[in-house]
Design a protein around this motif. Structure first.
Motif, PDB file in Angstrom:
ATOM      1  N   ASP A 244      18.867 -15.065  29.533  1.00  0.00           N
ATOM      2  CA  ASP A 244      19.541 -16.191  28.868  1.00  0.00           C
ATOM      3  C   ASP A 244      18.881 -16.515  27.528  1.00  0.00           C
ATOM      4  O   ASP A 244      19.281 -17.438  26.838  1.00  0.00           O
ATOM      5  CB  ASP A 244      19.627 -17.421  29.772  1.00  0.00           C
ATOM      6  N   ASN A 245      17.876 -15.725  27.163  1.00  0.00           N
ATOM      7  CA  ASN A 245      17.242 -15.850  25.859  1.00  0.00           C
ATOM      8  C   ASN A 245      16.811 -14.444  25.438  1.00  0.00           C
ATOM      9  O   ASN A 245      16.035 -13.803  26.141  1.00  0.00           O
ATOM     10  CB  ASN A 245      16.040 -16.784  25.938  1.00  0.00           C
ATOM     11  N   HIS A 246      17.342 -13.967  24.328  1.00  0.00           N
ATOM     12  CA  HIS A 246      17.062 -12.592  23.881  1.00  0.00           C
ATOM     13  C   HIS A 246      17.470 -12.473  22.420  1.00  0.00           C
ATOM     14  O   HIS A 246      18.342 -13.205  21.947  1.00  0.00           O
ATOM     15  CB  HIS A 246      17.867 -11.615  24.756  1.00  0.00           C
TER      16      HIS A 246
ATOM     17  N   VAL B  46      24.929  -5.756  26.657  1.00  0.00           N
ATOM     18  CA  VAL B  46      26.099  -6.595  26.415  1.00  0.00           C
ATOM     19  C   VAL B  46      25.711  -8.073  26.374  1.00  0.00           C
ATOM     20  O   VAL B  46      25.034  -8.565  27.272  1.00  0.00           O
ATOM     21  CB  VAL B  46      27.151  -6.391  27.538  1.00  0.00           C
ATOM     22  N   VAL B  47      26.173  -8.758  25.338  1.00  0.00           N
ATOM     23  CA  VAL B  47      26.062 -10.220  25.293  1.00  0.00           C
ATOM     24  C   VAL B  47      27.445 -10.778  25.580  1.00  0.00           C
ATOM     25  O   VAL B  47      28.425 -10.407  24.935  1.00  0.00           O
ATOM     26  CB  VAL B  47      25.552 -10.735  23.928  1.00  0.00           C
TER      27      VAL B  47
ATOM     28  N   ASP C 218      24.776 -15.003  27.802  1.00  0.00           N
ATOM     29  CA  ASP C 218      23.914 -14.154  28.621  1.00  0.00           C
ATOM     30  C   ASP C 218      23.846 -12.773  27.989  1.00  0.00           C
ATOM     31  O   ASP C 218      24.842 -12.272  27.455  1.00  0.00           O
ATOM     32  CB  ASP C 218      24.493 -13.975  30.037  1.00  0.00           C
ATOM     33  N   TYR C 219      22.667 -12.162  28.073  1.00  0.00           N
ATOM     34  CA  TYR C 219      22.507 -10.760  27.693  1.00  0.00           C
ATOM     35  C   TYR C 219      22.328  -9.973  28.975  1.00  0.00           C
ATOM     36  O   TYR C 219      21.443 -10.258  29.777  1.00  0.00           O
ATOM     37  CB  TYR C 219      21.308 -10.574  26.769  1.00  0.00           C
ATOM     38  N   LEU C 220      23.201  -8.999  29.192  1.00  0.00           N
ATOM     39  CA  LEU C 220      23.145  -8.143  30.363  1.00  0.00           C
ATOM     40  C   LEU C 220      22.657  -6.769  29.920  1.00  0.00           C
ATOM     41  O   LEU C 220      23.315  -6.113  29.111  1.00  0.00           O
ATOM     42  CB  LEU C 220      24.528  -8.006  31.012  1.00  0.00           C
TER      43      LEU C 220
END
Length: 169
Positions: free
Chosen positions: A25-27, A108-109, A97-99
């Motif tokens: 959730d932070n990137h 993927v964001v 979110d960053y997956l």
């Protein structure tokens, strides 16, 4: 006879728990999406486009499956859009979110936003919820963007249509 074994094979594989990467959730990629959307909201298209790979592809919910356009075509679309609408703000809805997928090494964001606009033709204020998927390449550039929103929310509603709706009630 026809028998598609794929759903059963997938179901059998799903009997045990398996992770497929990490969720953040932070990137830095989340920050890039935030910066590009704020650049768009402030009509700084040069900065916005700097986050995309030159071969980036763009699609949205209103296109046929598999259809996409190039960065140059997206720039033309943005130009036409900004001739018709003023962007007042683009605000977070929830949090991005960053997956980082293990299988396929996907990056993927996914993010949710409210785009606040003024339609120039009639000064109508609009709010359009939008969901984005931004795929990143190994160099940290956005290689594809998918947008999910209702184009119906952007349509001009004449007084004639409004009157006929109220008359039919």
């Amino acid at each position: 006879t026809y028998f598609n074994a794929m759903p059963f094979n997938n179901s059998n594989r799903s009997r045990s728990v398996r992770e497929n990467g990490k969720l953040y959730d932070n990137h830095e990629y989340i920050n890039k999406v935030r910066m590009l959307l704020q650049a768009y909201a402030n009509n700084d298209l040069e900065t916005m486009y700097s986050f995309y790979d030159e071969d980036a592809r763009f699609s949205n919910i209103h296109m046929d499956a598999g259809e996409s356009i190039s960065l140059e075509e997206s720039k033309e679309g943005d130009k036409k859009f900004l001739e018709q609408f003023e962007v007042n703000s683009i605000d977070d809805r929830g949090y991005p979110d960053y997956l980082n997928y293990e299988r396929g090494d996907g990056k993927v964001v996914q993010s949710w936003w409210t785009v606040k606009l003024t339609r120039k033709a009639d000064n109508q204020k609009l709010e359009v919820p939008i969901f984005f998927l931004h795929d990143f390449n190994d160099e940290g550039m956005i290689e594809s963007e998918s947008a999910y929103f209702s184009a119906k929310r952007l349509e001009y509603k004449s007084e004639e249509k409004t009157e006929s709706k109220s008359e039919s009630k």
